[in-house]
Design an enzyme around this catalytic site. Structure first.
Site, PDB file in Angstrom:
ATOM      1  N   ARG A  89       0.841  -1.208   0.000  1.00  0.00           N
ATOM      2  CA  ARG A  89       0.000   0.000   0.000  1.00  0.00           C
ATOM      3  C   ARG A  89       0.873   1.254   0.000  1.00  0.00           C
ATOM      4  NH1 ARG A  89      -2.614  -3.520   3.702  1.00  0.00           N
ATOM      5  NH2 ARG A  89      -4.642  -4.194   2.969  1.00  0.00           N
ATOM      6  N   ASP A 149     -10.283  -4.697   8.291  1.00  0.00           N
ATOM      7  CA  ASP A 149      -9.331  -5.688   8.819  1.00  0.00           C
ATOM      8  C   ASP A 149     -10.020  -6.589   9.845  1.00  0.00           C
ATOM      9  OD1 ASP A 149      -7.275  -4.666   7.249  1.00  0.00           O
ATOM     10  OD2 ASP A 149      -6.711  -3.180   8.747  1.00  0.00           O
ATOM     11  N   ARG A 152     -12.303  -9.072   8.115  1.00  0.00           N
ATOM     12  CA  ARG A 152     -11.538 -10.196   7.550  1.00  0.00           C
ATOM     13  C   ARG A 152     -11.240 -11.208   8.649  1.00  0.00           C
ATOM     14  NH1 ARG A 152      -8.132  -6.272   3.532  1.00  0.00           N
ATOM     15  NH2 ARG A 152      -9.512  -6.609   1.745  1.00  0.00           N
ATOM     16  N   HIS A 176      -3.186   0.374   8.664  1.00  0.00           N
ATOM     17  CA  HIS A 176      -3.740  -0.549   7.682  1.00  0.00           C
ATOM     18  C   HIS A 176      -2.584  -1.040   6.828  1.00  0.00           C
ATOM     19  CE1 HIS A 176      -6.708  -2.336   5.174  1.00  0.00           C
ATOM     20  NE2 HIS A 176      -6.549  -1.532   4.155  1.00  0.00           N
TER      21      HIS A 176
END
Ligand code: APR
Length: 309
Positions: A89, A149, A152, A176
């Protein structure tokens, strides 16, 4: 009561799916903005044409400008480039900084009272960019990542135990990215501590898969990154704000001393309501968890230091 107005900037995967969910939940009117000519207009029109079938009354428009966004209650920023396989990212930092900066200036100009929800990656750094550029008070700028998150992790736990996802609570804090902080101690299944339900090695495997959750999707899709779960997470935040639910959710918030962290956005439990972030909750952490959160903050700081606004 007039309907709420939500601007979604970026009519790509995350933005369009967010608009779709907002319309299906009848949360408010949506203005979809993108730089690509025809894209936001086409997607908004297509979505609007679905409404007679699903029976929802909201107005959806697409535009390449910002005039139509005027006086939005919420602005969601999904504009930017997504990851490609093999990219982190953080690799998106330079490109997306410029985009988020430009988009934020336009939002501020037309909707000075909006609450900004940032989705573009690297998330914690991009939320910082929106905060600095907007000049908004910190409670009106918030980043979406912790819910994703956490979702998940919850889905992996539910799958492992073959129980309803609704039974599973979890909490993932921190940035993140690779330095996220899944707090397994706070994970429960129907109120029962996760450690009573699963052995340590299984929990560790779930933590690792959660950490790599975004990359797992990027690898499978080959072009682009996740959008169904991210948009669901955004819309949970939008709903909490619009309905003033005062919902406690893990979101990226600007810390000024909480958890011993200063001057960065990072995922922590916040109370989301009509005023945006109405409270930052400081929960009890072990020394190890606190150190992990601080390492996470250091990583975000490292990125922020590279940003030139
Ligand atoms: N203004 C408005 N829209 C822009 C701008 C800009 N300055 N720059 C890019 N866009 C648009 C693109 O034209 C594209 O339609 O943003 C959209 C991004 O959509 P996708 O490429 O489909 O990316 P998406 O999967 O939606 O992810 C968007 O969210 O999860 C994060 O890492 C992800 O940063 C990425 C962002």
């Amino acid at each position: 009561m007039s309907r709420k107005k939500i601007t979604v900037v970026g009519a790509g995967h995350v933005g369009a799916t967010t608009a779709h969910r907002i319309a299906d939940m009848e949360l408010g009117d949506v203005v979809l903005v993108d730089i690509v000519e025809g894209l936001p207009q086409g997607k908004a029109l297509d979505l609007a044409e679905s409404l007679p079938v699903v029976g929802k009354d909201v107005r959806l428009i697409g535009t390449n400008g910002y005039q139509e966004t005027a006086n939005s209650d919420i602005a969601v920023i999904t504009a930017g480039v997504p990851r490609k396989p093999g990219m982190s990212r953080d690799d998106l930092l330079n490109t997306n900084t410029g985009i988020v900066q430009n988009v934020t200036q336009q939002i501020v100009k037309y909707s000075p009272n909006a609450i900004i929800i940032v989705v573009s990656n690297p998330l914690d750094a991009m939320t910082y960019v929106a905060y600095k550029v907007s000049g908004f008070p910190k409670h009106r700028v918030v980043g979406m990542a912790g819910i994703l998150d956490t979702a998940r992790m919850r889905s992996f736990i539910a799958e492992e135990l073959n129980v309803s996802v609704e039974n599973v609570s979890a909490l993932v804090l921190g940035s993140h990215g690779d330095q996220m902080v899944p707090l397994t101690r706070y994970a429960t299944v129907a109120g029962i501590p996760l450690s009573d339900m699963l052995p340590e090695d299984k929990i560790e495997a779930i933590v690792q898969r959660t950490r790599d959750g975004g990359a797992e999707i990027v690898r499978l899709l080959k072009a682009g990154s996740a959008y169904y779960a991210p948009s669901a997470a955004v819309v949970e935040m939008v709903e909490a704000i619009i309905k003033d639910k005062k919902k406690i959710l893990p979101c990226a918030a600007y810390l000024e001393g909480e958890y011993g962290i200063h001057g960065v956005f990072i995922g922590v439990p916040v109370k989301l309501g009509a005023r945006g972030i109405e409270q930052i909750l400081e929960i009890g952490l072990t020394l190890e968890e606190r150190a992990a959160l601080q390492r996470s903050a250091q990583a975000v700081k490292g990125l922020i230091d590279k940003i030139q606004l």
